[in-house]
Design a protein around this motif. Structure first.
Motif, short mmCIF file in Angstrom:
data_model
loop_
_atom_site.label_atom_id
_atom_site.label_comp_id
_atom_site.label_asym_id
_atom_site.label_seq_id
_atom_site.Cartn_x
_atom_site.Cartn_y
_atom_site.Cartn_z
N LYS A 150 -3.30 3.31 0.09
CA LYS A 150 -3.99 2.86 -1.11
C LYS A 150 -3.25 1.66 -1.68
O LYS A 150 -2.01 1.63 -1.70
CB LYS A 150 -4.04 3.99 -2.14
N TYR A 151 -4.04 0.66 -2.13
CA TYR A 151 -3.43 -0.54 -2.71
C TYR A 151 -2.57 -0.17 -3.89
O TYR A 151 -3.00 0.53 -4.81
CB TYR A 151 -4.51 -1.54 -3.14
N GLN A 152 -1.34 -0.68 -3.88
CA GLN A 152 -0.40 -0.37 -4.95
C GLN A 152 -0.12 -1.60 -5.82
O GLN A 152 -0.27 -1.55 -7.04
CB GLN A 152 0.91 0.15 -4.36
N GLU A 202 5.28 3.67 1.69
CA GLU A 202 4.66 2.39 1.35
C GLU A 202 4.77 1.43 2.54
O GLU A 202 5.78 1.43 3.27
CB GLU A 202 5.33 1.76 0.12
N GLU A 261 0.86 -1.19 0.00
CA GLU A 261 0.00 0.00 0.00
C GLU A 261 0.90 1.24 0.00
O GLU A 261 1.93 1.28 0.67
CB GLU A 261 -0.90 0.01 1.24
N ARG A 262 0.45 2.23 -0.75
CA ARG A 262 1.16 3.53 -0.78
C ARG A 262 0.21 4.59 -0.26
O ARG A 262 -0.82 4.85 -0.89
CB ARG A 262 1.62 3.85 -2.18
N TYR A 306 -8.61 -7.44 1.93
CA TYR A 306 -9.55 -6.32 1.89
C TYR A 306 -11.03 -6.73 1.97
O TYR A 306 -11.88 -5.86 2.19
CB TYR A 306 -9.34 -5.51 0.61
#
Length: 309
Positions: free
Chosen positions: A36-38, A53, A32-33, A98
């Motif tokens: 938010k899912y990266q 991250e 995640e960054r 998630y």
């Protein structure tokens, strides 16, 4: 080395520690960054941007969930205690991270609910004898339900189905009665087979005895036959010898007639017997008549004692 250099080295070490991650062969990572899912990363050495991250490790190995025992009512209103174990594995790290908060609790409640539904449609006897069917049906339901959680239910095993004590005692008595019944049936079947074997043995013995008697009778008959043949051959040889002797001695008709009478006497053997003579015996019968006349004449010529006086 001054303090600034030490601080720089420490900062670099911290940055290296935060930026370098190692995933084991059975792990995958969700990066995640800034929340938010990266991306999803594979096992091995992974580089991330420190403080920006983060990575969440996901275990891809097969895992087990032990579902606690619960009371379930069967179709025939019998309360049974049932528990099971669920074997699952993660197939999609993104959905596993998630789409469910606590997978263990979620799958446990789901299994308990579906166990009540499945066993509620079965009677007690079917419940006790249909574990494989319950396992397969429960696995199918859980696999479909947990698919959106990024997991796959590998198998489900029912550990225990325990009826109430009074029903267990009744079933124990029933099983004991059934075993006694089977034992009695087997004993009767054994006795039946024994009697059949005995009857077959007696039958075989009777057949062998009859065959022995028949063989003995046959041997006796053969001996009698041999005796009669030997006697007949002896008589034939004797007659032939007499016949040759008589012809060599040139017998007269009177002697032949006497011998013929002796033969007739033996044939009749003192019994009232009707004897059929061939036509060729006419000459011999004439000799017999001549002998009879001869005896008659001699009797007439021979004076009686009174005449002599």
């Amino acid at each position: 080395m001054d303090i600034l250099s030490i601080i720089i080295v420490l900062v670099l070490l911290v940055l290296a520690y935060k930026s370098i991650k190692i995933l084991r062969p059975y792990e995958k990572g969700v990066v995640e960054r800034l929340g938010k899912y990266q991306r999803t990363v594979e096992s091995g050495l992974v580089m991330i941007i420190p403080f920006i991250e983060t990575i969440k490790k996901v275990d891809m190995r097969e895992q087990v969930v032990d579902v606690p025992p619960q009371e379930v009512i069967t179709k025939d209103n019998t309360v049974v205690v049932v528990d099971c174990v669920i074997f699952y594995e993660v197939v999609d790290p993104f959905n596993a991270v998630y789409n469910v908060v606590d997978f263990y609790q979620a799958v446990t409640k789901l299994a308990q609910t579906n166990l009540r539904n499945i066993i509620g449609d079965l009677e007690l006897d079917e419940t006790l004898t249909s574990r494989e069917m319950i396992n397969a049906q429960l696995r199918k339901v859980l696999d479909e339900a947990t698919d959106r959680w990024g997991t796959r239910v590998v198998r489900v095993e029912i550990q225990r189905i325990e009826p109430p004590k009074d029903i267990v005692e009744a079933m124990s008595k029933q099983m004991k009665a059934e075993r006694m019944k089977r034992a009695a049936i087997l004993e009767a079947e054994g006795y039946k087979q024994s009697e059949i074997k005995k009857a077959e043995g007696d039958k075989q013995a009777a057949i062998l005895e009859a065959e022995g008697k028949a063989e003995a009778i046959k041997k006796v008959a053969d001996a009698e036959k041999y005796k009669e043949v030997a006697l007949a051959e002896g008589q034939a040889k004797a007659i032939l010898t007499i016949f040759k002797s008589m012809h060599e001695g040139n017998p007269t008709n009177d002697i032949i007639a006497l011998k013929y009478l002796e033969a007739l006497e033996k044939i009749a053997d003192g019994q009232a017997t009707k004897i059929l003579l061939p036509v060729e015996t006419a000459g011999i019968l004439g000799s017999i008549a001549g002998i009879s006349e001869l005896f008659k004449e001699r009797t007439e010529k021979t004076p009686t004692p009174e005449e002599k006086e």
